[in-house]
Write an enzyme that holds these catalytic residues in place. Structure first.
Site, PDB file in Angstrom:
ATOM      1  N   SER A  82       0.860  -1.182   0.000  1.00 61.21           N
ATOM      2  CA  SER A  82       0.000   0.000   0.000  1.00 61.21           C
ATOM      3  C   SER A  82       0.896   1.233   0.000  1.00 61.21           C
ATOM      4  O   SER A  82       2.041   1.171   0.460  1.00 61.21           O
ATOM      5  CB  SER A  82      -0.866   0.028   1.260  1.00 61.21           C
ATOM      6  OG  SER A  82      -1.491   1.290   1.401  1.00 61.21           O
ATOM      7  N   TYR A 112      -1.571  -0.638  10.518  1.00 61.01           N
ATOM      8  CA  TYR A 112      -1.698  -0.898   9.075  1.00 61.01           C
ATOM      9  C   TYR A 112      -0.474  -0.371   8.333  1.00 61.01           C
ATOM     10  O   TYR A 112       0.115  -1.059   7.486  1.00 61.01           O
ATOM     11  CB  TYR A 112      -2.972  -0.246   8.530  1.00 61.01           C
ATOM     12  CG  TYR A 112      -3.192  -0.524   7.064  1.00 61.01           C
ATOM     13  CD1 TYR A 112      -3.719  -1.739   6.640  1.00 61.01           C
ATOM     14  CD2 TYR A 112      -2.852   0.418   6.102  1.00 61.01           C
ATOM     15  CE1 TYR A 112      -3.900  -2.014   5.292  1.00 61.01           C
ATOM     16  CE2 TYR A 112      -3.033   0.157   4.753  1.00 61.01           C
ATOM     17  CZ  TYR A 112      -3.564  -1.061   4.357  1.00 61.01           C
ATOM     18  OH  TYR A 112      -3.735  -1.323   3.020  1.00 61.01           O
ATOM     19  N   LYS A 151       2.298  -2.633   6.162  1.00 60.82           N
ATOM     20  CA  LYS A 151       2.565  -2.494   4.731  1.00 60.82           C
ATOM     21  C   LYS A 151       4.014  -2.081   4.473  1.00 60.82           C
ATOM     22  O   LYS A 151       4.605  -2.481   3.465  1.00 60.82           O
ATOM     23  CB  LYS A 151       1.580  -1.514   4.096  1.00 60.82           C
ATOM     24  CG  LYS A 151       0.139  -2.047   4.093  1.00 60.82           C
ATOM     25  CD  LYS A 151      -0.007  -3.356   3.305  1.00 60.82           C
ATOM     26  CE  LYS A 151      -1.452  -3.794   3.150  1.00 60.82           C
ATOM     27  NZ  LYS A 151      -1.611  -5.008   2.335  1.00 60.82           N
TER      28      LYS A 151
HETATM   29  N1  LIG Z   1      -8.870  -0.775  -1.260  1.00 61.83           N
HETATM   30  C1  LIG Z   1      -7.887   0.093  -1.090  1.00 61.83           C
HETATM   31  O1  LIG Z   1      -8.100   1.311  -1.046  1.00 61.83           O
HETATM   32  C2  LIG Z   1      -6.464  -0.423  -0.936  1.00 61.83           C
HETATM   33  C3  LIG Z   1      -5.428   0.511  -0.976  1.00 61.83           C
HETATM   34  C4  LIG Z   1      -4.121   0.080  -0.812  1.00 61.83           C
HETATM   35  C5  LIG Z   1      -3.857  -1.266  -0.598  1.00 61.83           C
HETATM   36  N2  LIG Z   1      -4.877  -2.164  -0.542  1.00 61.83           N
HETATM   37  C6  LIG Z   1      -4.549  -3.566  -0.318  1.00 61.83           C
HETATM   38  O2  LIG Z   1      -5.055  -4.316  -1.392  1.00 61.83           O
HETATM   39  C7  LIG Z   1      -5.399  -5.621  -0.933  1.00 61.83           C
HETATM   40  C8  LIG Z   1      -6.824  -5.955  -1.378  1.00 61.83           C
HETATM   41  O3  LIG Z   1      -7.690  -4.945  -0.925  1.00 61.83           O
HETATM   42  P1  LIG Z   1      -9.248  -4.908  -1.346  1.00 61.83           P
HETATM   43  O4  LIG Z   1      -9.676  -3.503  -1.315  1.00 61.83           O
HETATM   44  O5  LIG Z   1      -9.458  -5.704  -2.558  1.00 61.83           O
HETATM   45  O6  LIG Z   1      -9.889  -5.621  -0.091  1.00 61.83           O
HETATM   46  P2  LIG Z   1     -11.169  -6.576   0.046  1.00 61.83           P
HETATM   47  O7  LIG Z   1     -11.531  -6.564   1.486  1.00 61.83           O
HETATM   48  O8  LIG Z   1     -12.197  -6.230  -0.956  1.00 61.83           O
HETATM   49  O9  LIG Z   1     -10.557  -8.013  -0.340  1.00 61.83           O
HETATM   50  C9  LIG Z   1      -9.633  -8.642   0.498  1.00 61.83           C
HETATM   51  C10 LIG Z   1      -9.807 -10.131   0.373  1.00 61.83           C
HETATM   52  O10 LIG Z   1      -8.854 -10.736   1.271  1.00 61.83           O
HETATM   53  C11 LIG Z   1      -9.514 -11.785   1.966  1.00 61.83           C
HETATM   54  N3  LIG Z   1      -8.879 -11.994   3.256  1.00 61.83           N
HETATM   55  C12 LIG Z   1      -8.885 -11.165   4.327  1.00 61.83           C
HETATM   56  N4  LIG Z   1      -8.225 -11.751   5.340  1.00 61.83           N
HETATM   57  C13 LIG Z   1      -7.766 -12.948   4.898  1.00 61.83           C
HETATM   58  C14 LIG Z   1      -7.004 -13.995   5.472  1.00 61.83           C
HETATM   59  N5  LIG Z   1      -6.595 -13.938   6.738  1.00 61.83           N
HETATM   60  N6  LIG Z   1      -6.706 -15.082   4.727  1.00 61.83           N
HETATM   61  C15 LIG Z   1      -7.136 -15.153   3.441  1.00 61.83           C
HETATM   62  N7  LIG Z   1      -7.887 -14.204   2.852  1.00 61.83           N
HETATM   63  C16 LIG Z   1      -8.186 -13.121   3.570  1.00 61.83           C
HETATM   64  C17 LIG Z   1     -10.959 -11.312   2.112  1.00 61.83           C
HETATM   65  O11 LIG Z   1     -11.848 -12.399   2.336  1.00 61.83           O
HETATM   66  C18 LIG Z   1     -11.197 -10.617   0.788  1.00 61.83           C
HETATM   67  O12 LIG Z   1     -11.709 -11.494  -0.185  1.00 61.83           O
HETATM   68  C19 LIG Z   1      -5.206  -5.606   0.583  1.00 61.83           C
HETATM   69  O13 LIG Z   1      -3.952  -6.175   0.896  1.00 61.83           O
HETATM   70  C20 LIG Z   1      -5.193  -4.125   0.917  1.00 61.83           C
HETATM   71  O14 LIG Z   1      -4.474  -3.817   2.085  1.00 61.83           O
HETATM   72  C21 LIG Z   1      -6.179  -1.770  -0.719  1.00 61.83           C
END
Ligand SMILES: NC(=O)c1ccc[n+]([C@@H]2O[C@H](COP(=O)([O-])OP(=O)(O)OC[C@H]3O[C@@H](n4cnc5c(N)ncnc54)[C@H](O)[C@@H]3O)[C@@H](O)[C@H]2O)c1
Length: 364
Positions: free
Chosen positions: A255, A270, A274
């Site tokens: 992130s 968080y 990251k």
């Molecule tokens: N959405 C944002 O703004 C954003 C920004 C920067 C980074 N990220 C990173 O991108 C990645 C995906 O984010 P997203 O927005 O798609 O999130 P999301 O919540 O839509 O999807 C995350 C997925 O991870 C799965 N998950 C959570 N904990 C788990 C575990 N312990 N074991 C296996 N699966 C697990 C969930 O079931 C879900 O399907 C994450 O690592 C997040 O930190 C997201």
């Protein structure tokens, strides 16, 4: 003036990633916070909106153009922005056909993931799910989704298989569980062969928790999922690649919060998790280059995923957008191209990189 700008900038440092939240494969094979007053970068009324764009074409083959020295002038209408729900076309997932691949120039062939076996964690929804779709369109041989959510995972795998005809499996795996991961990775090897690519997108976020009141158990849990989970997944897939003597690409979704501190909401855990993922990626890249295994990080900015699509976040989203040069949040499929590139052989000389993809947010 500088103080105003700084306040505006800091006010924008809201959660980059607000999300909350063995091996039994399902195989589908054809086998908030305070309102801040920020000075807008520009008012909408200052933005000129064209309804038509004049075009000049210099092309001897273009209709109505006799030679390259003459010019064809015409106008094209400007369509309103296409923000919002995906169109039926965008919902389609079109697998790369062999015939089409063979016709592609070499540069484009290298940018595909043709015949690669790909494991994607967190692929049941959100960014991971869209990266799985992109890999299917870019030529993947088979896709294995690892996720802790059984229902969404089953649904995602079934849908991807149905739309593409590709072999797709879902493994209910918690990325904190090393034994479940190892069993599932071995199962992928047995089903499809050694994985060529790991995309680790599983992750969670806590935000708006001051460090002095952060429950240590919650702190450990988040580090366990985001950082230890990245390590356990990379280790299991890396070992499988090494055992097979196969080159590979590991992509860790970090992130921008691993490089900047979000403000005003406190989310030390968080951010630390990251930052750890980014440094883990660099360290693994250095260690595993000798095995031909590349490790890179994708660091998204604010993305418009399901968790952000709640009315309570509307005010925050305005601030995030106003301080993003592109004036928008990332779309749920905005990581797709980068993911495919990092997975493909086109990025063969790239390892240990952390690619920030944030619409320019971290420029300010
Ligand atoms: N959405 C944002 O703004 C954003 C920004 C920067 C980074 N990220 C990173 O991108 C990645 C995906 O984010 P997203 O927005 O798609 O999130 P999301 O919540 O839509 O999807 C995350 C997925 O991870 C799965 N998950 C959570 N904990 C788990 C575990 N312990 N074991 C296996 N699966 C697990 C969930 O079931 C879900 O399907 C994450 O690592 C997040 O930190 C997201």
């Amino acid at each position: 003036m500088a103080a105003v700008a700084r306040t505006a900038r800091l006010a924008s440092r809201l959660a980059a990633t607000p999300l909350q939240t063995v091996a039994r494969p399902a195989v589908f094979a054809g086998a908030q916070r305070a309102a801040f007053s920020v000075s807008a970068k520009r008012t909408k009324s200052e933005v000129i909106k064209e309804t038509e764009v004049p075009v000049s074409v210099y092309n001897p083959d273009a209709k109505g153009v006799a030679s390259s020295s003459s010019v064809d002038h015409f106008k094209i209408p400007v369509q309103p922005g296409a923000a919002g729900e995906p169109t039926p076309e965008e919902e389609q997932v079109q697998p790369l056909q062999d015939k089409v691949f063979r016709q592609m120039p070499r540069t484009l062939q290298k940018m595909t993931v043709k015949d690669k076996v790909i494991i994607i964690t967190g692929g049941a929804r959100g960014l991971g799910n869209h990266m799985a779709r992109a890999c299917a369109e870019a030529g993947a041989k088979a896709i294995a989704i690892f996720d802790a959510n059984q229902d969404l995972g089953d649904e995602a795998a079934a849908e991807l298989h149905q739309k593409t005809g590709l072999p797709v499996s879902f493994f209910k795996v918690d990325v904190r569980d090393g034994n479940a991961i190892n069993a599932a990775v071995q199962n992928v090897v047995d089903l499809y062969g050694t994985p060529d690519v790991l995309v680790n997108s599983a992750g969670i976020a806590d935000s708006n928790i001051p460090a002095e009141t952060y429950d240590p158990a919650m702190f450990r849990r988040l580090i366990d999922i985001n950082l230890n989970g990245s390590f356990l997944m990379a280790q299991a897939v890396g070992k499988a690649m090494m055992a097979a003597g196969k080159p590979g690409s590991i992509i860790l979704v970090a992130s921008m919060s691993g490089s900047i501190v979000n403000y005003p909401q406190e989310q030390s855990c968080y951010n630390a998790s990251k930052a750890g993922v980014i440094q883990l990626g660099k360290s693994l890249a250095a260690e595993w280059a000798k095995y031909n295994i590349r490790v890179n990080c994708i660091s998204p900015g604010y993305m418009d995923t399901a968790l952000n699509k709640v009315p309570a976040l509307d005010a925050q989203k305005k601030i995030w957008k106003s301080l993003t040069p592109q004036d928008r949040l990332g779309a749920v499929d905005d990581l797709n191209g980068l993911c495919v590139f990092l997975a493909s052989d086109a990025s063969g000389f790239m390892t240990g990189s952390n690619v920030i993809i944030d619409g320019g947010y971290t420029l300010y």
